[in-house]
Design an enzyme around this catalytic site. Structure first.
Site, PDB file in Angstrom:
ATOM      1  N   ARG A 259     -51.592  62.514 -37.062  1.00  0.00           N
ATOM      2  CA  ARG A 259     -52.020  63.876 -37.376  1.00  0.00           C
ATOM      3  C   ARG A 259     -53.348  64.174 -36.654  1.00  0.00           C
ATOM      4  O   ARG A 259     -54.243  63.323 -36.625  1.00  0.00           O
ATOM      5  CB  ARG A 259     -52.206  64.021 -38.888  1.00  0.00           C
ATOM      6  CG  ARG A 259     -52.388  65.455 -39.329  1.00  0.00           C
ATOM      7  CD  ARG A 259     -52.486  65.554 -40.840  1.00  0.00           C
ATOM      8  NE  ARG A 259     -51.183  65.388 -41.504  1.00  0.00           N
ATOM      9  CZ  ARG A 259     -50.262  66.343 -41.594  1.00  0.00           C
ATOM     10  NH1 ARG A 259     -50.482  67.523 -41.060  1.00  0.00           N
ATOM     11  NH2 ARG A 259     -49.130  66.124 -42.220  1.00  0.00           N
TER      12      ARG A 259
ATOM     13  N   ASP B 282     -45.222  68.522 -27.701  1.00  0.00           N
ATOM     14  CA  ASP B 282     -44.686  67.163 -27.828  1.00  0.00           C
ATOM     15  C   ASP B 282     -43.164  67.127 -27.986  1.00  0.00           C
ATOM     16  O   ASP B 282     -42.611  66.127 -28.427  1.00  0.00           O
ATOM     17  CB  ASP B 282     -45.361  66.453 -29.012  1.00  0.00           C
ATOM     18  CG  ASP B 282     -45.297  67.271 -30.299  1.00  0.00           C
ATOM     19  OD1 ASP B 282     -44.574  68.293 -30.330  1.00  0.00           O
ATOM     20  OD2 ASP B 282     -45.975  66.903 -31.274  1.00  0.00           O
TER      21      ASP B 282
ATOM     22  N   ASP C 193     -43.884  73.598 -28.869  1.00  0.00           N
ATOM     23  CA  ASP C 193     -44.880  72.559 -29.120  1.00  0.00           C
ATOM     24  C   ASP C 193     -44.954  71.684 -27.881  1.00  0.00           C
ATOM     25  O   ASP C 193     -43.958  71.536 -27.150  1.00  0.00           O
ATOM     26  CB  ASP C 193     -44.467  71.722 -30.341  1.00  0.00           C
ATOM     27  CG  ASP C 193     -44.740  72.464 -31.655  1.00  0.00           C
ATOM     28  OD1 ASP C 193     -45.266  73.587 -31.609  1.00  0.00           O
ATOM     29  OD2 ASP C 193     -44.419  71.901 -32.726  1.00  0.00           O
TER      30      ASP C 193
ATOM     31  N   MET D 168     -39.372  63.901 -29.946  1.00  0.00           N
ATOM     32  CA  MET D 168     -40.784  64.230 -30.164  1.00  0.00           C
ATOM     33  C   MET D 168     -41.637  63.031 -29.774  1.00  0.00           C
ATOM     34  O   MET D 168     -41.276  61.888 -30.067  1.00  0.00           O
ATOM     35  CB  MET D 168     -41.029  64.570 -31.638  1.00  0.00           C
ATOM     36  CG  MET D 168     -42.354  65.263 -31.851  1.00  0.00           C
ATOM     37  SD  MET D 168     -42.848  65.338 -33.582  1.00  0.00           S
ATOM     38  CE  MET D 168     -43.706  63.793 -33.761  1.00  0.00           C
TER      39      MET D 168
ATOM     40  N   HIS E 213     -47.068  60.671 -32.691  1.00  0.00           N
ATOM     41  CA  HIS E 213     -48.540  60.753 -32.685  1.00  0.00           C
ATOM     42  C   HIS E 213     -49.058  60.824 -34.115  1.00  0.00           C
ATOM     43  O   HIS E 213     -48.299  61.102 -35.049  1.00  0.00           O
ATOM     44  CB  HIS E 213     -48.993  62.004 -31.914  1.00  0.00           C
ATOM     45  CG  HIS E 213     -48.526  63.278 -32.531  1.00  0.00           C
ATOM     46  ND1 HIS E 213     -49.259  63.987 -33.445  1.00  0.00           N
ATOM     47  CD2 HIS E 213     -47.344  63.957 -32.396  1.00  0.00           C
ATOM     48  CE1 HIS E 213     -48.575  65.048 -33.826  1.00  0.00           C
ATOM     49  NE2 HIS E 213     -47.401  65.050 -33.212  1.00  0.00           N
TER      50      HIS E 213
ATOM     51  N   GLU F 221     -46.567  78.340 -40.975  1.00  0.00           N
ATOM     52  CA  GLU F 221     -46.542  79.498 -40.051  1.00  0.00           C
ATOM     53  C   GLU F 221     -45.136  79.718 -39.487  1.00  0.00           C
ATOM     54  O   GLU F 221     -44.707  80.857 -39.306  1.00  0.00           O
ATOM     55  CB  GLU F 221     -47.592  79.333 -38.930  1.00  0.00           C
ATOM     56  CG  GLU F 221     -47.217  78.483 -37.722  1.00  0.00           C
ATOM     57  CD  GLU F 221     -46.984  77.020 -38.040  1.00  0.00           C
ATOM     58  OE1 GLU F 221     -47.435  76.561 -39.099  1.00  0.00           O
ATOM     59  OE2 GLU F 221     -46.340  76.329 -37.230  1.00  0.00           O
ATOM     60  N   ASP F 222     -44.392  78.615 -39.261  1.00  0.00           N
ATOM     61  CA  ASP F 222     -43.024  78.763 -38.747  1.00  0.00           C
ATOM     62  C   ASP F 222     -42.103  79.348 -39.819  1.00  0.00           C
ATOM     63  O   ASP F 222     -41.200  80.141 -39.515  1.00  0.00           O
ATOM     64  CB  ASP F 222     -42.478  77.426 -38.206  1.00  0.00           C
ATOM     65  CG  ASP F 222     -42.721  76.264 -39.153  1.00  0.00           C
ATOM     66  OD1 ASP F 222     -43.409  76.442 -40.183  1.00  0.00           O
ATOM     67  OD2 ASP F 222     -42.216  75.157 -38.877  1.00  0.00           O
TER      68      ASP F 222
ATOM     69  N   TRP G  52     -52.296  72.906 -40.700  1.00  0.00           N
ATOM     70  CA  TRP G  52     -50.881  72.581 -40.511  1.00  0.00           C
ATOM     71  C   TRP G  52     -49.962  73.246 -41.563  1.00  0.00           C
ATOM     72  O   TRP G  52     -50.283  73.280 -42.739  1.00  0.00           O
ATOM     73  CB  TRP G  52     -50.695  71.050 -40.564  1.00  0.00           C
ATOM     74  CG  TRP G  52     -49.253  70.663 -40.403  1.00  0.00           C
ATOM     75  CD1 TRP G  52     -48.595  70.440 -39.243  1.00  0.00           C
ATOM     76  CD2 TRP G  52     -48.302  70.518 -41.451  1.00  0.00           C
ATOM     77  NE1 TRP G  52     -47.286  70.166 -39.493  1.00  0.00           N
ATOM     78  CE2 TRP G  52     -47.064  70.203 -40.842  1.00  0.00           C
ATOM     79  CE3 TRP G  52     -48.357  70.638 -42.854  1.00  0.00           C
ATOM     80  CZ2 TRP G  52     -45.906  69.978 -41.574  1.00  0.00           C
ATOM     81  CZ3 TRP G  52     -47.191  70.426 -43.583  1.00  0.00           C
ATOM     82  CH2 TRP G  52     -45.981  70.098 -42.935  1.00  0.00           C
TER      83      TRP G  52
HETATM   84  N1  UDH Z   1     -51.418  71.083 -31.363  1.00  0.00           N
HETATM   85  C1  UDH Z   1     -52.325  70.645 -30.416  1.00  0.00           C
HETATM   86  N2  UDH Z   1     -53.470  70.064 -30.823  1.00  0.00           N
HETATM   87  C2  UDH Z   1     -53.763  69.896 -32.127  1.00  0.00           C
HETATM   88  C3  UDH Z   1     -52.832  70.344 -33.085  1.00  0.00           C
HETATM   89  C4  UDH Z   1     -51.658  70.905 -32.677  1.00  0.00           C
HETATM   90  O1  UDH Z   1     -52.104  70.762 -29.218  1.00  0.00           O
HETATM   91  O2  UDH Z   1     -54.841  69.370 -32.439  1.00  0.00           O
HETATM   92  C5  UDH Z   1     -50.210  71.818 -30.906  1.00  0.00           C
HETATM   93  C6  UDH Z   1     -49.216  70.971 -30.163  1.00  0.00           C
HETATM   94  O3  UDH Z   1     -48.513  71.771 -29.260  1.00  0.00           O
HETATM   95  C7  UDH Z   1     -48.323  70.504 -31.283  1.00  0.00           C
HETATM   96  C8  UDH Z   1     -48.211  71.784 -32.079  1.00  0.00           C
HETATM   97  O4  UDH Z   1     -49.500  72.354 -31.990  1.00  0.00           O
HETATM   98  O5  UDH Z   1     -47.100  70.052 -30.801  1.00  0.00           O
HETATM   99  C9  UDH Z   1     -47.808  71.589 -33.505  1.00  0.00           C
HETATM  100  O6  UDH Z   1     -48.669  70.663 -34.067  1.00  0.00           O
HETATM  101  P1  UDH Z   1     -48.459  70.077 -35.538  1.00  0.00           P
HETATM  102  O7  UDH Z   1     -49.528  69.096 -35.818  1.00  0.00           O
HETATM  103  O8  UDH Z   1     -48.321  71.161 -36.487  1.00  0.00           O
HETATM  104  O9  UDH Z   1     -47.045  69.468 -35.562  1.00  0.00           O
HETATM  105  P2  UDH Z   1     -46.554  68.081 -35.146  1.00  0.00           P
HETATM  106  O10 UDH Z   1     -45.148  68.067 -35.563  1.00  0.00           O
HETATM  107  O11 UDH Z   1     -47.381  67.010 -36.074  1.00  0.00           O
HETATM  108  O12 UDH Z   1     -46.856  67.799 -33.732  1.00  0.00           O
HETATM  109  C10 UDH Z   1     -47.313  67.054 -37.456  1.00  0.00           C
HETATM  110  C11 UDH Z   1     -48.151  65.929 -38.044  1.00  0.00           C
HETATM  111  C12 UDH Z   1     -47.531  64.620 -37.765  1.00  0.00           C
HETATM  112  C13 UDH Z   1     -48.177  63.536 -38.581  1.00  0.00           C
HETATM  113  C14 UDH Z   1     -47.533  62.232 -38.317  1.00  0.00           C
HETATM  114  C15 UDH Z   1     -48.171  61.115 -39.031  1.00  0.00           C
HETATM  115  N3  UDH Z   1     -47.553  59.874 -38.642  1.00  0.00           N
HETATM  116  C1  NGS Z   2     -42.178  72.244 -43.746  1.00  0.00           C
HETATM  117  C2  NGS Z   2     -43.357  73.084 -43.309  1.00  0.00           C
HETATM  118  C3  NGS Z   2     -43.148  73.577 -41.913  1.00  0.00           C
HETATM  119  C4  NGS Z   2     -42.908  72.394 -40.978  1.00  0.00           C
HETATM  120  C5  NGS Z   2     -41.750  71.572 -41.489  1.00  0.00           C
HETATM  121  C6  NGS Z   2     -41.516  70.347 -40.657  1.00  0.00           C
HETATM  122  O1  NGS Z   2     -42.408  71.734 -45.008  1.00  0.00           O
HETATM  123  O2  NGS Z   2     -44.259  74.310 -41.486  1.00  0.00           O
HETATM  124  O3  NGS Z   2     -42.012  71.159 -42.826  1.00  0.00           O
HETATM  125  O4  NGS Z   2     -42.712  69.652 -40.555  1.00  0.00           O
HETATM  126  N1  NGS Z   2     -43.509  74.204 -44.226  1.00  0.00           N
HETATM  127  C7  NGS Z   2     -44.415  74.215 -45.194  1.00  0.00           C
HETATM  128  O5  NGS Z   2     -45.223  73.327 -45.369  1.00  0.00           O
HETATM  129  C8  NGS Z   2     -44.456  75.429 -46.094  1.00  0.00           C
HETATM  130  S1  NGS Z   2     -42.836  68.330 -39.709  1.00  0.00           S
HETATM  131  O6  NGS Z   2     -41.999  67.359 -40.347  1.00  0.00           O
HETATM  132  O7  NGS Z   2     -42.362  68.639 -38.369  1.00  0.00           O
HETATM  133  O8  NGS Z   2     -44.242  67.954 -39.700  1.00  0.00           O
HETATM  134  O9  NGS Z   2     -42.637  72.825 -39.659  1.00  0.00           O
END
Ligand code: UDH
Ligand code: NGS
Length: 364
Positions: A312, A217, A215, A307, A310, A280-281, A277
């Site tokens: 959503r 971030d 990722d 991290m 940011h 997939e992992d 979102w």
């Molecule tokens: N990503 C992008 N652009 C996007 C979405 C995702 O570049 O519009 C990439 C980026 O590398 C990111 C990764 O995909 O680090 C995973 O994105 P994610 O949105 O699944 O996961 P992340 O943990 O955020 O970065 C989860 C939502 C956080 C919400 C927090 C609310 N306060």
């Molecule tokens: C789980 C998600 C994963 C995600 C993890 C951490 O619940 O994809 O949280 O998310 N699985 C499902 O929703 C089935 S996080 O807190 O980083 O946004 O990676």
């Protein structure tokens, strides 16, 4: 009686002339002999220097593994007449890099308050090759690593990633390239499909044998967390600040992970049909488990990472189908993966710090 001295004198002069002629003959013969020696010597020298140059050219144009021209540790012995200087020596065979890089420093301070510019990062990473490629100068890296970043509209995060990661990866003595896979358009985001695209596109460029999926971030807080592959698939972001520096659950495989080409192909790559979102992992984890692989991880101290906070992202809302999909990984994984991947490359940019591949991955 009067003719006798005259005859003697004539004889005497004739003898002198003959002796002189003989001497002249001998000296001419000597001169020619010496000159012919010179020519022969020069020919031999020329032959030797020709052989030297030919040998060097053979090494220079060899396409297989490079070979040393002179024995290791022995100063070059270019032939004085060859005109080829040792400084022009072609490809030098390097020793393999050590298992543990001597350049590692351990824990690192990572913060995101001071902003960084691409120009500054470029200046302080002057040893990169175009497209964000690097290999150690003094040893042969143990692995060829493609780092794949799924991406869309996260330029600020990418700058921090490049700022922190390039120096770390160089200290880890990796032969690496950075591939930012940018989803074109504003359709719903598809992280795992972008990772598949990265795998495929990176292999078009170089014979990578290891793939790190990161990722944008997430920044490691310790350079002993090596961005390489292991005998089992690796989860690298095991101790994230947002989870209180621990795993949120045992099967968690999100954030940063690595897989060798063989490990990746064994699971048919990643799913292409997780739009939005989440999940997939977990699907990737299920694939690995179903093929009998286990997860390798660094310890909690070495695996610490930060991290960049940011909100959503737009067009990456939680996928309501994710729970149903992860319940059926074993049935779907053989037809959905690298073997069913389809996409269109829209643009390929080779920047100093990374290769950016903009792709149309379609929509659900
Ligand atoms: N990503 C992008 N652009 C996007 C979405 C995702 O570049 O519009 C990439 C980026 O590398 C990111 C990764 O995909 O680090 C995973 O994105 P994610 O949105 O699944 O996961 P992340 O943990 O955020 O970065 C989860 C939502 C956080 C919400 C927090 C609310 N306060
Ligand atoms: C789980 C998600 C994963 C995600 C993890 C951490 O619940 O994809 O949280 O998310 N699985 C499902 O929703 C089935 S996080 O807190 O980083 O946004 O990676």
């Amino acid at each position: 009686m009067s003719t006798e001295p005259a005859n003697f004198s004539l004889l005497h002069r004739t003898c002198k002339l003959v002796v002189l002629l003989c001497l002249l003959h001998i000296s001419i013969t000597v001169v020619f002999y010496v000159r012919s020696l010179d020519i022969r010597l020069a020919f031999v020298q020329n032959q030797q220097s020709h052989v030297n140059v030919t040998e060097r050219n053979q090494f220079t144009f060899r396409t297989g593994p490079a070979e040393a021209v002179t024995p290791k540790g022995e100063p070059g012995k270019g032939h004085p007449q060859s005109g080829v200087q040792e400084a022009e020596d072609p490809v030098k065979k390097l020793d393999k890099c050590p298992e543990t890089s001597p350049l590692l420093v351990g824990p690192l301070r990572v913060e995101f308050t001071t902003s960084v510019s691409l120009e500054e990062i470029t200046k302080s990473n002057a040893n990169l090759r175009p497209g964000g490629r690097f290999k150690p100068k003094d040893c042969e890296a143990l692995q060829k690593v493609a780092i794949i970043i799924p991406f869309r509209k996260r330029d600020e995060h990418l700058k921090y990633w490049l700022y922190y990661l390039h120096p770390i990866l160089q200290r880890q003595q990796l032969d690496y390239g950075v591939y930012v896979i940018n989803q074109d358009g504003d359709e719903i985001f598809n992280r795992a499909k972008l990772l598949n695209v990265g795998y495929k596109e990176a292999l078009k460029e170089y014979d990578y044998n290891c793939f790190v999926f990161s990722d944008v971030d997430l920044i490691p807080m310790d350079d002993r967390n090596i961005y390489k592959c292991f005998s089992q698939p690796r989860h690298l972001s095991v101790s994230m600040d947002k989870f209180g520096f621990r795993l949120p659950y045992n099967q968690y495989f999100g954030g940063v992970s690595s897989m060798s080409k063989e490990q990746y192909l064994k699971i048919n790559g990643f799913p292409n049909n997780y739009w939005g979102w989440g999940g997939e992992d977990d699907d990737i984890y299920n694939r690995l488990a179903s093929k009998g692989m286990s997860i390798s991880r660094p310890n909690g101290e070495v695996g610490k990472c930060r991290m960049i906070r940011h909100e959503r992202d737009k067009q990456n809302e939680a996928n309501p189908q994710r729970f149903n999909r992860i319940a059926h990984t074993r049935e779907t994984m053989h037809k959905d993966g690298i073997n069913s991947l389809s996409y269109k490359v829209v643009k390929l940019d080779k920047f100093d710090l990374f290769t950016k591949i903009t792709v149309d991955v379609g929509k659900p």
